[in-house]
Design an enzyme around this catalytic site. Structure first.
Site, PDB file in Angstrom:
ATOM      1  CE  LYS A  22       8.214  68.413  39.036  1.00 28.72           C
ATOM      2  NZ  LYS A  22       9.094  67.632  38.241  1.00 28.72           N
ATOM      3  NE  ARG A  27      17.029  73.372  33.854  1.00 31.36           N
ATOM      4  CZ  ARG A  27      16.149  72.474  33.676  1.00 31.36           C
ATOM      5  NH1 ARG A  27      15.196  72.283  34.725  1.00 31.36           N
ATOM      6  NH2 ARG A  27      15.920  71.938  32.470  1.00 31.36           N
ATOM      7  N   GLY A  96      12.880  62.474  37.479  1.00 25.69           N
ATOM      8  CA  GLY A  96      13.585  62.464  36.052  1.00 25.69           C
ATOM      9  C   GLY A  96      14.472  63.501  35.879  1.00 25.69           C
ATOM     10  CB  SER A 172      14.183  66.092  25.840  1.00 25.13           C
ATOM     11  OG  SER A 172      14.648  65.813  27.153  1.00 25.13           O
ATOM     12  CG  ASP A 325       5.966  68.652  32.630  1.00 23.68           C
ATOM     13  OD1 ASP A 325       6.117  67.435  32.097  1.00 23.68           O
ATOM     14  OD2 ASP A 325       6.745  69.268  33.291  1.00 23.68           O
ATOM     15  CE  LYS A 352       7.313  64.162  29.519  1.00 22.79           C
ATOM     16  NZ  LYS A 352       8.525  64.813  29.661  1.00 22.79           N
ATOM     17  NE  ARG A 397       3.963  67.797  36.025  1.00 20.28           N
ATOM     18  CZ  ARG A 397       4.348  68.694  36.897  1.00 20.28           C
ATOM     19  NH1 ARG A 397       3.285  69.439  37.487  1.00 20.28           N
ATOM     20  NH2 ARG A 397       5.501  69.156  37.076  1.00 20.28           N
TER      21      ARG A 397
END
Ligand code: S3P
Length: 441
Positions: A22, A27, A96, A172, A325, A352, A397
């Site tokens: 993901k 990107r 996000g 982050s 994650d 999250k 998740r």
């Protein structure tokens, strides 16, 4: 609303390919769109999050063909200055990563745009990106809680953004990437210093697209990433490996189920993402890495996982950003381990897609596990899952983690509110059925 009903027990086996990464998929659209020339992508994740990024760039005038059913995409790059003002708000759904990275990139364009998202995304903290982009000269308005919608007023900006030297207050990759994207358009140098290593897909992709940058190792695992504004991106072909964060569910499934053996093919094993492997190995998991190779700028391998006798551990804090994650599914592994597992240094889990500490503790408590949440983590005592009904809180998740819990449960587990599994893992139910998990929608 989609619910999952999962029969208790069972074995998992087979060779599977989970969908594309993901983070890399997002990107690839961003850099391919801004490059000069044609970028061909294979292995793109057809999940709602990465498709939201794709739709946003189409709305800004980029010609993007695909994805076809194999995740092939062709992007006609518009160059660094070629994005156009979209006709309406950019709706980023649950994503996000889309919102935080676009905040940096779009603050450097000379048009106005508004970023909106679903209820979960609209309650997630945005100050972490808005504040440093404003320091660079960006013009952004948020609602009163520093949350989305974000109105980015590029047309009101005076001249270029200014480069910035910024120490990330939280580890982050989203904030780091946001600032590097803005920095490509800024006057002078932008340097971002991380307090701990975070996923480095942006840096690897900048290199693939020929954008000069310096990654300086500061020791203690910390690094500083610097780039100067004003360079161009050269189109290139990209292959996206399978997402280790999706593979993680089947890694834990194979560990906790009886007589199990799963081969996860062609998974990205970037060292800034491999905390799940390191943590499960510390717990005693039987995991082997085969066929390691580089595909473009990213390392990939096949991961072989077999039934394992897991032990509770204190999770080393340096592994937390590398598995950020994966803690919902790691907590299922911990509940199936002998003894106590302690997680600390993971307060980020509270912001999250849901409060993942609370969501996991609530669900595991319903399923009979002795566990408690702390401000920055969890304490989980290994035990036996009963059956029961748990709420995923709309978090992909959390939903997939409780599905795997059924492999060790005494009775049926029903997981409520599972629509958002499609944000990161289209085909999750079918692939789970293929390895032997008795799940129904
Ligand atoms: C991501 C970074 C991580 C991760 C998210 C994807 C990215 O967030 O949780 O799912 O693609 O950069 P943070 O950077 O906020 O930890």
């Amino acid at each position: 609303m989609t619910n999952f009903i999962v029969q208790p027990g069972g074995e998992v086996s087979g060779e599977i390919l989970v969908p594309g990464d993901k983070s890399i998929s997002h990107r690839s659209i961003m850099f391919g769109s801004l490059a000069n020339g044609i970028t061909n992508i294979s292995g793109f994740l057809m999940g709602e999050d990465s498709l939201a990024t794709l739709a946003a760039f189409r709305a800004m005038g980029v010609n993007i063909e695909g994805p076809d059913d194999k995740g092939n995409i062709t992007i006609e790059g518009v160059g660094m200055k070629g994005l156009k003002k979209p006709d309406s708000d950019l709706d980023l759904g649950n994503s996000g990563t889309s919102m935080r990275l676009l905040t940096g990139l779009l603050s450097a364009q000379d048009f106005d745009v508004r970023l909106i998202g679903d209820q979960s995304l609209s309650s997630r903290p945005m100050k972490r990106v808005v504040a440093p982009v404003k320091l660079m000269g960006g013009k952004i308005e948020t609602d009163e809680n520093n949350t989305a919608p974000l109105s980015i007023n590029g047309s009101q900006r005076q001249g270029l953004l200014n480069g910035i030297a910024y120490h990330l207050p939280v580890a982050s990759a989203q904030v780091k990437s946001c600032l590097l994207l803005a920095g490509m358009y800024a006057k002078g140098k932008t340097c971002v210093t991380e307090p701990a290593p975070t996923r480095d897909h942006t840096e690897r992709m900048l290199e693939s697209f020929g954008y000069p940058l310096d990654v300086i190792n500061l020791g203690d695992g910390k690094s500083q990433i610097c780039l100067d504004g004003g360079y161009e991106l050269k189109a290139c072909d990209l292959h996206i490996p399978s997402d280790i964060s999706s593979a993680a569910f089947f890694m834990v499934a194979a560990c906790i189920a009886d007589n199990s053996n799963v081969v996860l093919k062609h998974v990205g094993i970037n060292p800034t993402r491999d905390g799940i492997i390191n943590i499960l190995k510390l717990m005693g998991a039987d995991i082997e890495i085969h066929n390691e190779k580089m595909i473009g700028a990213e390392p990939v391998a096949d991961i072989v996982v077999k039934t394992s006798k897991l032990q509770g551990i204190s999770i080393p804090e340096d592994q937390v950003p590398l598995a950020i994650d994966e803690f919902p599914i790691i907590s299922i592994a911990a509940a199936c381990a002998e003894g106590q597992t302690i997680l600390t240094g993971a307060e980020e889990l509270r912001v999250k897609e849901s409060d993942r500490i609370q969501a996991m503790i609530d669900g595991m408590t319903i399923l009979g596990i002795d566990c408690e949440g702390t401000t920055d983590g969890m304490i989980i005592n290994g035990g036996d899952f009963t059956g029961g009904e748990v709420d995923s809180c709309g978090d992909h998740r959390i939903a997939m983690s409780f599905v795997m819990a059924a492999l060790r449960a005494k009775d049926i587990i029903t997981v409520l509110n599972c629509d958002n599994v499609n944000t990161s893992f289209p085909g999750f139910v079918e692939l789970s059925q293929q390895v032997g998990i008795r799940i129904q929608k």
